[in-house]
Design a protein around this motif. Structure first.
Motif, mmCIF file in Angstrom:
data_model
loop_
_atom_site.group_PDB
_atom_site.id
_atom_site.type_symbol
_atom_site.label_atom_id
_atom_site.label_comp_id
_atom_site.label_asym_id
_atom_site.label_seq_id
_atom_site.Cartn_x
_atom_site.Cartn_y
_atom_site.Cartn_z
ATOM 1 N N ILE A 10 0.853 -1.191 0.000
ATOM 2 C CA ILE A 10 0.000 0.000 0.000
ATOM 3 C C ILE A 10 0.890 1.242 0.000
ATOM 4 C CG2 ILE A 10 -1.688 1.345 1.311
ATOM 5 C CD1 ILE A 10 -2.888 -1.280 2.280
ATOM 6 N N LEU A 11 0.688 2.113 -0.988
ATOM 7 C CA LEU A 11 1.492 3.331 -1.113
ATOM 8 C C LEU A 11 0.835 4.525 -0.450
ATOM 9 C CD1 LEU A 11 2.498 2.953 -4.874
ATOM 10 C CD2 LEU A 11 3.794 2.220 -2.860
ATOM 11 N N SER A 12 -0.488 4.628 -0.539
ATOM 12 C CA SER A 12 -1.197 5.746 0.083
ATOM 13 C C SER A 12 -2.646 5.344 0.321
ATOM 14 C CB SER A 12 -1.139 7.008 -0.791
ATOM 15 O OG SER A 12 -1.838 6.810 -2.004
ATOM 16 N N ARG A 13 -3.289 6.086 1.210
ATOM 17 C CA ARG A 13 -4.671 5.791 1.588
ATOM 18 C C ARG A 13 -5.326 7.090 2.026
ATOM 19 N NH1 ARG A 13 -6.208 2.231 6.987
ATOM 20 N NH2 ARG A 13 -8.469 2.037 6.629
ATOM 21 N N GLN A 14 -6.516 7.392 1.491
ATOM 22 C CA GLN A 14 -7.195 8.617 1.893
ATOM 23 C C GLN A 14 -8.710 8.462 1.793
ATOM 24 O OE1 GLN A 14 -5.281 10.830 -1.491
ATOM 25 N NE2 GLN A 14 -7.297 11.828 -1.673
ATOM 26 N N ILE A 15 -9.409 9.327 2.514
ATOM 27 C CA ILE A 15 -10.867 9.328 2.506
ATOM 28 C C ILE A 15 -11.371 9.868 1.170
ATOM 29 C CG2 ILE A 15 -12.934 10.307 3.594
ATOM 30 C CD1 ILE A 15 -11.560 8.249 5.320
ATOM 31 N N LEU A 16 -12.425 9.252 0.641
ATOM 32 C CA LEU A 16 -13.100 9.754 -0.546
ATOM 33 C C LEU A 16 -14.244 10.654 -0.105
ATOM 34 C CD1 LEU A 16 -13.578 6.984 -3.269
ATOM 35 C CD2 LEU A 16 -12.498 9.204 -3.519
ATOM 36 N N GLU A 17 -14.029 11.934 -0.154
ATOM 37 C CA GLU A 17 -15.051 12.874 0.281
ATOM 38 C C GLU A 17 -16.230 12.884 -0.695
ATOM 39 O OE1 GLU A 17 -14.917 14.305 3.071
ATOM 40 O OE2 GLU A 17 -12.790 14.236 3.657
ATOM 41 N N ASP A 18 -17.425 12.950 -0.142
ATOM 42 C CA ASP A 18 -18.657 13.181 -0.930
ATOM 43 C C ASP A 18 -19.039 12.035 -1.857
ATOM 44 O OD1 ASP A 18 -18.853 15.809 0.162
ATOM 45 O OD2 ASP A 18 -17.369 16.488 -1.293
ATOM 46 N N ILE A 19 -18.451 10.852 -1.676
ATOM 47 C CA ILE A 19 -18.839 9.691 -2.491
ATOM 48 C C ILE A 19 -19.287 8.585 -1.543
ATOM 49 C CG2 ILE A 19 -18.117 7.980 -4.183
ATOM 50 C CD1 ILE A 19 -16.098 9.947 -5.241
ATOM 51 N N PRO A 20 -20.589 8.337 -1.461
ATOM 52 C CA PRO A 20 -21.072 7.304 -0.546
ATOM 53 C C PRO A 20 -20.876 5.909 -1.130
ATOM 54 C CG PRO A 20 -22.924 8.275 -1.716
ATOM 55 C CD PRO A 20 -21.694 9.042 -2.142
ATOM 56 N N SER A 21 -20.505 4.962 -0.283
ATOM 57 C CA SER A 21 -20.498 3.532 -0.633
ATOM 58 C C SER A 21 -19.795 3.245 -1.953
ATOM 59 C CB SER A 21 -21.942 3.007 -0.698
ATOM 60 O OG SER A 21 -22.639 3.302 0.479
ATOM 61 N N ALA A 22 -18.556 3.730 -2.080
ATOM 62 C CA ALA A 22 -17.807 3.527 -3.329
ATOM 63 C C ALA A 22 -17.729 2.043 -3.656
ATOM 64 C CB ALA A 22 -16.412 4.117 -3.204
ATOM 65 N N SER A 23 -18.055 1.695 -4.909
ATOM 66 C CA SER A 23 -18.128 0.282 -5.279
ATOM 67 C C SER A 23 -17.400 -0.045 -6.576
ATOM 68 C CB SER A 23 -19.589 -0.147 -5.420
ATOM 69 O OG SER A 23 -20.267 0.655 -6.378
ATOM 70 N N GLY A 24 -17.010 0.965 -7.359
ATOM 71 C CA GLY A 24 -16.330 0.692 -8.609
ATOM 72 C C GLY A 24 -15.529 1.887 -9.075
ATOM 73 N N ILE A 25 -14.408 1.624 -9.766
ATOM 74 C CA ILE A 25 -13.556 2.709 -10.267
ATOM 75 C C ILE A 25 -12.986 2.317 -11.625
ATOM 76 C CG2 ILE A 25 -11.502 1.824 -9.055
ATOM 77 C CD1 ILE A 25 -10.634 4.775 -8.683
#
Length: 297
Positions: A10-25
């Protein structure tokens, strides 16, 4: 593939603001598009994961605040680019007919979309012998040439069929393609088998990358305690999925991760690839991670 080892960092980790229940990218040019399983929007992020815009790809009629209630949500779980400008999104099918949705999206000066009811196609999969006693729960897709691979969670099956035949079914009511089924057995955490959660393909290498997570849940509809996630690689031989695969548990940086999707960000070398993953923490804020995957001889 037995002589190759898989290493992840793992290189980095951060909160995804304003995106509920992220399920795909997915990656698009210098940015990313993200979906949430209870959101009617397609979210556009820049390279630093800052939100640029959100575009509706589903009815907002039943939206309450930032989420569609569980009983009504389309449960968008699977997303992939199918051309330079086209995207496919699938609902999980875990509740019919609400989650029997497929959305075709075209990215241009204006983003356009068309929603399709794929209940008949999903019903065919539900009625296959290999699915008897198990629930449909589509969580990921990957495209290799004209083959579209749908990843089912619960019973870990990859359903493979012609992309062009499927698009013809959606757009012209042609007969739906008959999928081939490939069953996998994945590792366990605390006696519970991991279930497919995300997938993508290399453009120039014969591999599928997948993620799988472990959740202490009694069925495909309800959430449960998050126990952790895995990343794996399946080789493609002569256009067919290999029975053998590599898999490694993703390190838990503090608390267990429920990884929902994976996309290739940068191919550094034949052995090293940088990936981007999203998590759905079931009520807690979604997260986005950068990760380095190395295939070692």
């Amino acid at each position: 593939m037995r002589s190759i080892e898989l290493d992840i960092e793992i290189l980095s980790r951060q909160i995804l603001e304003d995106i509920p229940s992220a399920s795909g990218i997915i990656k698009f040019k210098d940015g990313f598009y993200v979906i949430g399983d209870d959101s009617p929007y397609l979210f556009h992020l820049d390279r630093n994961f800052d939100l640029l815009s959100k575009t509706p790809i589903f009815s907002t009629e039943k939206l309450q605040g930032t989420r569609i209630p569980k009983i009504n949500k389309p449960d968008f779980e699977a997303i992939e680019m199918i051309s330079a400008t086209e995207i496919l999104v699938f609902g999980s099918g875990s509740k019919s007919p609400e989650r029997d949705a497929c959305v075709w999206i075209e990215i241009g000066k204006e983003t356009t979309y068309q929603e399709y009811d794929v209940s008949f196609f999903y019903d065919h999969i539900r009625q296959m012998d290999i699915m008897q006693g198990y629930e449909l729960d589509i969580e990921a897709l990957a495209v290799v040439g004209d083959l579209l691979h749908l990843f089912n969670r619960g019973r870990n099956i990859i359903f493979s069929f012609s992309l062009q035949d499927f698009l013809a079914y959606c757009k012209t009511k042609a007969p739906f393609p008959i999928p081939k089924a490939h069953l996998f057995s994945l590792p366990k955490i605390k006696g519970l088998q991991a279930g497919f959660s995300g997938a993508t393909s290399f453009q120039d290498q014969p591999y599928l990358i997948f993620t799988a997570s472990v959740e202490d849940s009694p069925n495909a509809y309800d959430d449960g305690d998050i126990l952790g996630s895995f990343m794996g690689v399946i080789k493609i031989k002569n256009g067919q999925l290999d029975n053998d695969y590599l898999i490694r548990q993703i390190p838990n940086p503090g608390s267990p991760l429920k990884v929902e999707s994976v996309i290739i960000d940068k191919v550094i070398s034949d052995a090293e690839t940088e990936l981007v993953l999203v998590t759905d923490n079931d009520g807690s804020p979604s997260e986005i991670l950068r990760l380095r995957m190395t295939l070692c001889e």
